[in-house]
Design an enzyme around this catalytic site. Sequence first.
Site, mmCIF file in Angstrom:
data_model
loop_
_atom_site.group_PDB
_atom_site.id
_atom_site.type_symbol
_atom_site.label_atom_id
_atom_site.label_comp_id
_atom_site.label_asym_id
_atom_site.label_seq_id
_atom_site.Cartn_x
_atom_site.Cartn_y
_atom_site.Cartn_z
ATOM 1 N N ARG A 84 29.819 36.173 39.804
ATOM 2 C CA ARG A 84 29.812 36.535 40.951
ATOM 3 C C ARG A 84 28.842 36.315 42.013
ATOM 4 O O ARG A 84 29.168 35.678 43.167
ATOM 5 C CB ARG A 84 29.755 38.215 41.485
ATOM 6 C CG ARG A 84 30.291 38.662 43.172
ATOM 7 C CD ARG A 84 30.252 40.120 42.301
ATOM 8 N NE ARG A 84 30.391 40.170 44.023
ATOM 9 C CZ ARG A 84 28.731 41.713 44.617
ATOM 10 N NH1 ARG A 84 29.001 42.203 44.144
ATOM 11 N NH2 ARG A 84 30.284 41.883 45.646
ATOM 12 N N HIS A 88 28.876 34.143 45.491
ATOM 13 C CA HIS A 88 28.840 34.322 46.517
ATOM 14 C C HIS A 88 26.998 33.045 46.906
ATOM 15 O O HIS A 88 27.182 33.309 48.157
ATOM 16 C CB HIS A 88 27.554 35.352 46.201
ATOM 17 C CG HIS A 88 28.472 36.780 46.705
ATOM 18 N ND1 HIS A 88 28.526 37.582 47.504
ATOM 19 C CD2 HIS A 88 29.473 37.009 46.261
ATOM 20 C CE1 HIS A 88 29.776 38.685 46.938
ATOM 21 N NE2 HIS A 88 29.906 38.289 46.471
ATOM 22 N N GLY A 94 26.648 26.247 50.444
ATOM 23 C CA GLY A 94 27.011 25.612 48.823
ATOM 24 C C GLY A 94 26.457 26.040 48.452
ATOM 25 O O GLY A 94 25.637 27.027 48.574
ATOM 26 N N GLU A 96 23.808 25.750 46.016
ATOM 27 C CA GLU A 96 22.283 24.983 46.119
ATOM 28 C C GLU A 96 21.644 25.586 45.615
ATOM 29 O O GLU A 96 20.251 26.186 46.407
ATOM 30 C CB GLU A 96 22.644 23.930 47.956
ATOM 31 C CG GLU A 96 22.455 25.024 48.661
ATOM 32 C CD GLU A 96 22.465 26.148 49.856
ATOM 33 O OE1 GLU A 96 22.709 27.153 48.452
ATOM 34 O OE2 GLU A 96 21.893 26.417 50.604
ATOM 35 N N ASN A 116 25.944 40.811 49.796
ATOM 36 C CA ASN A 116 25.011 41.157 48.694
ATOM 37 C C ASN A 116 24.248 42.078 47.860
ATOM 38 O O ASN A 116 23.747 42.197 47.142
ATOM 39 C CB ASN A 116 24.483 39.985 48.766
ATOM 40 C CG ASN A 116 24.866 38.321 48.969
ATOM 41 O OD1 ASN A 116 25.986 38.284 48.892
ATOM 42 N ND2 ASN A 116 24.907 37.695 49.670
ATOM 43 N N PRO A 187 34.584 36.129 52.517
ATOM 44 C CA PRO A 187 35.785 36.613 52.857
ATOM 45 C C PRO A 187 35.476 38.370 51.855
ATOM 46 O O PRO A 187 35.037 38.665 51.005
ATOM 47 C CB PRO A 187 36.691 36.020 51.297
ATOM 48 C CG PRO A 187 35.651 34.593 51.591
ATOM 49 C CD PRO A 187 34.066 35.383 51.145
ATOM 50 N N HIS A 217 38.347 38.157 38.881
ATOM 51 C CA HIS A 217 38.753 39.967 38.742
ATOM 52 C C HIS A 217 38.619 40.476 38.018
ATOM 53 O O HIS A 217 38.977 41.466 37.943
ATOM 54 C CB HIS A 217 39.123 40.226 40.767
ATOM 55 C CG HIS A 217 38.575 40.352 41.525
ATOM 56 N ND1 HIS A 217 38.710 39.787 42.927
ATOM 57 C CD2 HIS A 217 37.353 39.281 41.988
ATOM 58 C CE1 HIS A 217 38.269 40.292 43.523
ATOM 59 N NE2 HIS A 217 37.027 40.156 43.199
ATOM 60 N N THR A 218 39.555 39.853 36.880
ATOM 61 C CA THR A 218 40.074 40.237 35.987
ATOM 62 C C THR A 218 38.332 40.292 34.685
ATOM 63 O O THR A 218 39.190 40.927 33.870
ATOM 64 C CB THR A 218 40.523 39.248 34.716
ATOM 65 O OG1 THR A 218 40.870 39.485 33.964
ATOM 66 C CG2 THR A 218 39.409 37.521 34.757
ATOM 67 N N ASP A 263 40.115 45.378 36.771
ATOM 68 C CA ASP A 263 40.947 45.037 35.691
ATOM 69 C C ASP A 263 41.430 45.880 35.054
ATOM 70 O O ASP A 263 40.340 46.279 33.621
ATOM 71 C CB ASP A 263 41.070 43.810 35.170
ATOM 72 C CG ASP A 263 41.912 43.629 33.691
ATOM 73 O OD1 ASP A 263 43.037 44.160 34.092
ATOM 74 O OD2 ASP A 263 42.464 42.113 33.498
#
Length: 363
Positions: A84, A88, A94, A96, A116, A187, A217-218, A263
């Site tokens: 994750r 993020h 990007g 970096e 975050n 998003p 997201h599994t 999940d």
Amino acid sequence: MAKGHSTRVLTFLMLISLIAVALNLLSTAEAEINQKKPRRDVPLVKGLSWGFYRNACPKVEKIIRKELKKVFKRDIGLAAAILRIHFHDCFVQGCEASVLLDGSASGPGEQSSIPNLTLRQAGFVVINNLRALVQRQCGQVVSCSDILALAARDSVVLSGGPDYDVPLGRRDSLAFASQNTTLNNLPPPFANASVLIADFASRNLNITDLVALSGGHTIGIAHCPSFTDRLYPNQDPTMNKSFANNLKRTCPTANSSNTQVLDIRSPDVFDNKYYVDLMNRQGLFTSDQDLFVDKRTRGIVESFAIDQKLFFDHFTVAMIKMGQMSVLTGTQGEIRSNCSARNTESFMSVLEAGIVEEALSMI
């Protein structure tokens, strides 16, 4: 009698030999299956290459994977946390490593932005520990952004997912994004498929990439406030009623501080069960479930639910594409000594310059 005994001994030795040969064949086959090959069907951005640290730090991947095996043995939940963090990072400025930076006198870092706040701090500690291990072995030659990309890959692999080569050569940013920039580029969990498709398209990621990357997201967990808008005051009609009732027990109020696995079928295993969840209307976020509701993405969800190998293949491609978004290469940025802070002096060492020269010669 002695002859019979010799025959039995000979038979036993032959059996042992056959077993040894069989085990060797199985081992060889497994090695061939697990051997990674660069995805030649995915274009590389200028400055990245498949063998960037071949001379400067040839054991970097072994160092990272060996350490993460120990980490995940203690806490497998950190695999999802690191994956994750990588997402993020890439989606804001990007790939970096700006998300790794602590805040400074110029303002709060990206970790303080609302999306975050639920990133696990232990995940950042792991990345900095990996930085120290790699630096001890090779010196200050591997960037934090490359370490994060490799750690994200290994988080997938060590949870049961596909293994794949990661193009390397990223450099670390000199500044973090503002709170608004961070918020506007991640998003939200309440986004529908139309919003997600448009957002991913702006990043040169297609619909298949969207559905495949959502499969991350599994593994992992979510905090109640990120999905209780689907429970209160009214239940989302696209949600399975039994599933909703179970969620209400976990999250008795909209602002409950409890957590829920993403999940429900195999929360700690990287597999295709996430898509089975969606087909059974058991996706946790709107951004998950709407992938099955929307006709443009439903067929992809169904195909991944049926064929795990197909999902793994597309996930690999999407991760390589995402991992190259707006990267810094060559003489851009820096190679941080501490992933959470800029270097005190911003200049390229002779060794760094040698690595860049070596990498450019491979392109």
